[in-house]
Motif scaffolding. Structure first.
Motif, mmCIF file in Angstrom:
data_model
loop_
_atom_site.group_PDB
_atom_site.id
_atom_site.type_symbol
_atom_site.label_atom_id
_atom_site.label_comp_id
_atom_site.label_asym_id
_atom_site.label_seq_id
_atom_site.Cartn_x
_atom_site.Cartn_y
_atom_site.Cartn_z
ATOM 1 N N MET A 259 34.971 42.771 33.684
ATOM 2 C CA MET A 259 36.430 42.837 33.724
ATOM 3 C C MET A 259 36.933 44.277 33.721
ATOM 4 O O MET A 259 38.005 44.561 34.283
ATOM 5 C CB MET A 259 37.021 42.053 32.554
ATOM 6 C CG MET A 259 36.727 40.549 32.611
ATOM 7 S SD MET A 259 37.074 39.786 34.227
ATOM 8 C CE MET A 259 38.842 40.070 34.372
ATOM 9 N N GLN A 260 36.189 45.198 33.150
ATOM 10 C CA GLN A 260 36.573 46.601 33.221
ATOM 11 C C GLN A 260 36.565 47.079 34.673
ATOM 12 O O GLN A 260 37.512 47.725 35.130
ATOM 13 C CB GLN A 260 35.611 47.451 32.381
ATOM 14 C CG GLN A 260 35.801 47.304 30.883
ATOM 15 C CD GLN A 260 34.730 48.031 30.094
ATOM 16 O OE1 GLN A 260 33.890 48.732 30.646
ATOM 17 N NE2 GLN A 260 34.740 47.846 28.781
ATOM 18 N N LEU A 261 35.496 46.754 35.388
ATOM 19 C CA LEU A 261 35.403 47.143 36.793
ATOM 20 C C LEU A 261 36.466 46.440 37.628
ATOM 21 O O LEU A 261 37.079 47.045 38.524
ATOM 22 C CB LEU A 261 34.000 46.827 37.320
ATOM 23 C CG LEU A 261 33.657 47.265 38.749
ATOM 24 C CD1 LEU A 261 33.987 48.735 38.981
ATOM 25 C CD2 LEU A 261 32.195 46.995 39.047
ATOM 26 N N PHE A 262 36.722 45.168 37.319
ATOM 27 C CA PHE A 262 37.749 44.412 38.039
ATOM 28 C C PHE A 262 39.127 45.038 37.842
ATOM 29 O O PHE A 262 39.870 45.244 38.809
ATOM 30 C CB PHE A 262 37.760 42.957 37.552
ATOM 31 C CG PHE A 262 38.897 42.140 38.112
ATOM 32 C CD1 PHE A 262 38.809 41.567 39.363
ATOM 33 C CD2 PHE A 262 40.073 41.959 37.381
ATOM 34 C CE1 PHE A 262 39.859 40.827 39.885
ATOM 35 C CE2 PHE A 262 41.127 41.227 37.893
ATOM 36 C CZ PHE A 262 41.020 40.663 39.153
ATOM 37 N N VAL A 263 39.489 45.335 36.602
ATOM 38 C CA VAL A 263 40.807 45.896 36.308
ATOM 39 C C VAL A 263 40.964 47.268 36.967
ATOM 40 O O VAL A 263 42.035 47.596 37.496
ATOM 41 C CB VAL A 263 41.034 45.984 34.788
ATOM 42 C CG1 VAL A 263 42.268 46.809 34.453
ATOM 43 C CG2 VAL A 263 41.179 44.576 34.199
ATOM 44 N N GLU A 264 39.915 48.069 36.966
ATOM 45 C CA GLU A 264 39.986 49.378 37.624
ATOM 46 C C GLU A 264 40.242 49.233 39.118
ATOM 47 O O GLU A 264 41.076 49.935 39.695
ATOM 48 C CB GLU A 264 38.680 50.141 37.381
ATOM 49 C CG GLU A 264 38.516 50.614 35.942
ATOM 50 C CD GLU A 264 37.135 51.183 35.673
ATOM 51 O OE1 GLU A 264 36.298 51.196 36.626
ATOM 52 O OE2 GLU A 264 36.878 51.614 34.535
ATOM 53 N N ALA A 265 39.522 48.318 39.763
ATOM 54 C CA ALA A 265 39.708 48.095 41.202
ATOM 55 C C ALA A 265 41.093 47.522 41.498
ATOM 56 O O ALA A 265 41.722 47.875 42.509
ATOM 57 C CB ALA A 265 38.621 47.167 41.729
ATOM 58 N N TYR A 266 41.584 46.654 40.622
ATOM 59 C CA TYR A 266 42.920 46.055 40.784
ATOM 60 C C TYR A 266 43.987 47.148 40.695
ATOM 61 O O TYR A 266 44.890 47.234 41.538
ATOM 62 C CB TYR A 266 43.116 45.003 39.698
ATOM 63 C CG TYR A 266 44.198 43.968 39.956
ATOM 64 C CD1 TYR A 266 45.105 44.086 41.015
ATOM 65 C CD2 TYR A 266 44.313 42.853 39.118
ATOM 66 C CE1 TYR A 266 46.079 43.115 41.233
ATOM 67 C CE2 TYR A 266 45.285 41.885 39.326
ATOM 68 C CZ TYR A 266 46.168 42.024 40.378
ATOM 69 O OH TYR A 266 47.136 41.070 40.591
ATOM 70 N N GLY A 267 43.895 47.989 39.692
ATOM 71 C CA GLY A 267 44.858 49.074 39.546
ATOM 72 C C GLY A 267 44.830 50.023 40.722
ATOM 73 O O GLY A 267 45.881 50.462 41.217
ATOM 74 N N ALA A 268 43.636 50.350 41.208
ATOM 75 C CA ALA A 268 43.505 51.258 42.343
ATOM 76 C C ALA A 268 44.142 50.674 43.596
ATOM 77 O O ALA A 268 44.837 51.374 44.344
ATOM 78 C CB ALA A 268 42.029 51.570 42.591
ATOM 79 N N GLU A 269 43.923 49.369 43.845
ATOM 80 C CA GLU A 269 44.500 48.755 45.039
ATOM 81 C C GLU A 269 46.015 48.628 44.918
ATOM 82 O O GLU A 269 46.742 48.791 45.906
ATOM 83 C CB GLU A 269 43.867 47.382 45.286
ATOM 84 C CG GLU A 269 44.409 46.643 46.502
ATOM 85 C CD GLU A 269 44.275 47.420 47.815
ATOM 86 O OE1 GLU A 269 45.020 47.094 48.762
ATOM 87 O OE2 GLU A 269 43.440 48.334 47.903
ATOM 88 N N ALA A 270 46.521 48.344 43.720
ATOM 89 C CA ALA A 270 47.981 48.333 43.524
ATOM 90 C C ALA A 270 48.549 49.713 43.816
ATOM 91 O O ALA A 270 49.626 49.845 44.426
ATOM 92 C CB ALA A 270 48.309 47.910 42.097
ATOM 93 N N GLY A 271 47.840 50.753 43.418
ATOM 94 C CA GLY A 271 48.270 52.114 43.722
ATOM 95 C C GLY A 271 48.239 52.409 45.209
ATOM 96 O O GLY A 271 49.113 53.120 45.730
ATOM 97 N N ASN A 272 47.235 51.879 45.926
ATOM 98 C CA ASN A 272 47.180 52.053 47.377
ATOM 99 C C ASN A 272 48.409 51.441 48.048
ATOM 100 O O ASN A 272 49.015 52.033 48.951
ATOM 101 C CB ASN A 272 45.914 51.403 47.939
ATOM 102 C CG ASN A 272 44.649 52.147 47.569
ATOM 103 O OD1 ASN A 272 44.689 53.323 47.223
ATOM 104 N ND2 ASN A 272 43.520 51.466 47.626
#
Length: 341
Positions: A259-272
């Motif tokens: 879930m740490q990796l998932f949340v990081e990827a989610y935040g990054a894509e929201a930023g994109n």
């Protein structure tokens, strides 16, 4: 007063809501029912049963949000034999105006009808009511869309942004990309394969197979069951939900790292998405996953990856970011869309 029919149509369940509107912008719910979609051969008999139970006049307008693509007001549901056509629905139901919209477009309309208690603010930013609004939502897949101010209203635009390429940023994410390419024998990996319900499981399998952390017997059995049921439309287990729950409870290190990796990827894509639209009208995180793992989203990890865009960081720090807590946002949006027909 105008009577409206709103529907959230999915392969498993359908929710129908009858609302009325007057000169005021608010919509008052008259009746609401949930149905198993597979119990009906088509949407028409379901709506007829619903209206008969509601014991009211025929609504003047209707909007149905469809879990799938809508082309020229027609839609074929993935997990049902239903083929919906707005003109046929108008004739057979006797409703003057019927429209079909994608379910994530309905979320776009729905954020316009939310109250403060329906939202959790991750970043206050500097709200500009004239600026675009962005929506992103991880659930079964990854939906993305945006709204543009048109006079007093907003126009909603759906997109297929969830199918852009997954862009790894760390050594671990590069390993994840290679793992998914090899595992599925594909030429590219979409961000939806990582930031979605299936993404949670994909990340877990990757970390498990790389032996980055030990696997608990209980979760291992659930994941094995899911893997054995590959190809079935309805599975008996939901490993993504179990992994998320274990991460929240801090009861399983492998789930926590997943879930740490998932949340990081989610935040990054929201930023994109935010970089492409500069949505100073707000970026709304919808979908079914975020409310279920809210404490993990509220940690610094999500917003840190959202704003970590080099020289553009200061732009993203001014964008209001909200989590949508109301899981009926799509149904609210369908009603708003119907009111505008």
């Amino acid at each position: 007063m105008t009577l409206l029919l709103a529907g959230d149509i999915g392969g498993t369940k359908t929710i129908l809501r009858l609302v009325e509107t007057s000169q005021k912008p608010s919509l008052q719910t008259i009746c609401e029912e949930r149905y198993r979609s597979g119990d009906f051969p088509d949407l028409v008999p379901m709506v007829q049963q619903f209206l008969l139970k509601a014991n009211t006049q025929t609504p003047e307008k209707a909007c149905f949000a469809i879990a799938g693509p809508v082309v020229q007001n027609t839609a074929k549901l993935t997990n049902l034999v239903w083929f919906l056509d707005s003109e046929r629905l108008q004739q057979e139901l006797g409703i003057s105006h019927v429209t079909l919209i994608n379910d994530f477009a309905a979320v776009g309309y729905g954020v316009l009808g939310l109250d403060n208690q329906d939202l959790l603010t991750l970043q206050a930013g500097k709200l500009n009511p004239e600026a675009p609004i962005a929506i992103i939502g991880a659930g079964t897949g990854l939906g993305q869309g945006f709204l543009i101010k048109q006079g007093e209203n907003y126009q909603v635009f759906a997109s297929e942004g969830g199918h852009v390429d997954f862009a790894p940023r760390t050594e671990l994410e590069f390993q994840l990309l290679k793992y998914l390419l090899d595992k599925h024998d594909i030429q590219r990996v979409s961000v939806e394969r990582v930031v979605s319900g299936m993404g949670v499981l994909a990340i877990y399998q990757f970390l498990r197979d790389r032996k980055i952390a030990a696997e608990s017997p209980e979760i291992a059995q659930i994941v094995r069951t899911w893997e054995q049921e590959a190809g079935r439309q309805e599975k008996s287990v939901d490993p993504g939900a179990v992994i998320g729950k274990a991460a929240l409870e801090k009861s399983d290190p492998l789930s926590e790292q997943t879930m740490q990796l998932f949340v990081e990827a989610y935040g990054a894509e929201a930023g994109n998405l935010a970089l492409k639209l500069l949505p100073y009208g707000g970026l709304y995180i919808a979908g079914g996953i975020a409310p279920k793992i809210l404490p993990l989203i509220q940690e610094d990890r999500f917003m840190l990856n959202f704003t970590q865009k080099g020289r553009m960081r200061h732009l993203l720090e001014d964008i209001p970011v909200y989590v949508v807590l109301n899981q009926e946002v799509g149904l609210i949006g369908a009603a708003i869309c119907a009111a505008r027909l």
